[in-house]
Design a protein around this motif. Structure first.
Motif, PDB file in Angstrom:
ATOM      1  N   LEU A 233       0.832  -1.207   0.000  1.00  0.00           N
ATOM      2  CA  LEU A 233       0.000   0.000   0.000  1.00  0.00           C
ATOM      3  C   LEU A 233       0.866   1.257   0.000  1.00  0.00           C
ATOM      4  N   ALA A 234       1.973   1.219   0.734  1.00  0.00           N
ATOM      5  CA  ALA A 234       2.880   2.374   0.752  1.00  0.00           C
ATOM      6  C   ALA A 234       3.480   2.600  -0.632  1.00  0.00           C
TER       7      ALA A 234
ATOM      8  N   ALA B 148       2.220   1.620  -3.561  1.00  0.00           N
ATOM      9  CA  ALA B 148       1.166   2.038  -4.490  1.00  0.00           C
ATOM     10  C   ALA B 148       0.841   3.519  -4.311  1.00  0.00           C
ATOM     11  N   ALA B 149       0.699   3.959  -3.066  1.00  0.00           N
ATOM     12  CA  ALA B 149       0.406   5.368  -2.820  1.00  0.00           C
ATOM     13  C   ALA B 149       1.569   6.261  -3.252  1.00  0.00           C
TER      14      ALA B 149
ATOM     15  N   ILE C 115       1.558   6.540  -7.131  1.00  0.00           N
ATOM     16  CA  ILE C 115       0.482   7.439  -7.564  1.00  0.00           C
ATOM     17  C   ILE C 115       0.844   8.878  -7.228  1.00  0.00           C
ATOM     18  N   GLN C 116       1.441   9.089  -6.048  1.00  0.00           N
ATOM     19  CA  GLN C 116       1.864  10.431  -5.657  1.00  0.00           C
ATOM     20  C   GLN C 116       2.952  10.958  -6.585  1.00  0.00           C
TER      21      GLN C 116
ATOM     22  N   MET D 220      -2.896  11.557  -1.433  1.00  0.00           N
ATOM     23  CA  MET D 220      -1.960  10.471  -1.737  1.00  0.00           C
ATOM     24  C   MET D 220      -0.681  10.602  -0.929  1.00  0.00           C
TER      25      MET D 220
ATOM     26  N   ALA E 282      -1.592   9.259   2.521  1.00  0.00           N
ATOM     27  CA  ALA E 282      -1.649   7.797   2.544  1.00  0.00           C
ATOM     28  C   ALA E 282      -0.253   7.193   2.428  1.00  0.00           C
ATOM     29  N   GLY E 283       0.560   7.746   1.565  1.00  0.00           N
ATOM     30  CA  GLY E 283       1.911   7.232   1.409  1.00  0.00           C
ATOM     31  C   GLY E 283       2.747   7.387   2.662  1.00  0.00           C
TER      32      GLY E 283
ATOM     33  N   SER F  69       3.926   4.170   4.752  1.00  0.00           N
ATOM     34  CA  SER F  69       5.370   3.941   4.789  1.00  0.00           C
ATOM     35  C   SER F  69       5.863   3.943   6.233  1.00  0.00           C
TER      36      SER F  69
ATOM     37  N   ALA G  99       9.185   3.406  -0.703  1.00  0.00           N
ATOM     38  CA  ALA G  99       8.034   4.308  -0.747  1.00  0.00           C
ATOM     39  C   ALA G  99       8.396   5.677  -0.184  1.00  0.00           C
TER      40      ALA G  99
ATOM     41  N   LEU H  56       8.266   9.222  -2.169  1.00  0.00           N
ATOM     42  CA  LEU H  56       7.518  10.364  -1.654  1.00  0.00           C
ATOM     43  C   LEU H  56       8.388  11.614  -1.596  1.00  0.00           C
TER      44      LEU H  56
END
Length: 126
Positions: free
Chosen positions: A71-72, A74-75, A78-79, A87, A90-91, A95, A110, A114
């Motif tokens: 999930l980290a 993926a976010a 996308i970010q 995003m 969420a990231g 993370s 991740a 970011l």
């Protein structure tokens, strides 16, 4: 008109700091007060059906499948592609959780993505 980099405002930054610290604090609590103590593990394995034992089983299942790290990542991707505050939130949250809960490699990648996303151009607002 020159494009500026993606920078969250002061109010968004305060919420991002709070959310990241809360998620990482929850992960620290779960790791050091619920997962690692042998007393809690023995009680839960003996058949205790409390909220903490159920949460322990779910968290162990999730980090066993590297869900927090996935999930980290993926976010963060996308970010990186389309920067936005939700995003980024969420990231940062996932993370932080993945770095504490045994998904170190995915959480570190991740976090790196970011940081790189802050150099991307932001949305043009008129």
């Amino acid at each position: 008109m020159p494009r500026t980099t993606f920078t969250p405002g002061p109010r968004a930054m305060n919420w991002l700091i709070f959310l990241t610290m809360a998620a990482t604090g929850w992960a620290l609590y779960v790791r050091y007060m619920v997962i690692e103590p042998s007393v809690v593990g023995l009680a839960c394995d003996a058949g205790l059906t409390t909220f903490l034992c159920r949460m322990r089983a779910i968290v162990i299942l999730l980090f066993g499948w590297s869900v927090f790290g996935g999930l980290a990542l993926a976010a963060a991707v996308i970010q990186l592609l389309r920067p936005s505050v939700p995003m980024l939130a969420a990231g940062l949250a996932f993370s932080g959780i993945s770095l504490v809960l045994y998904n170190n490699l995915a959480g570190a990648v991740a976090a790196m993505l970011l940081i790189l996303s802050l150099a991307r151009p932001g949305r043009v607002t008129a």
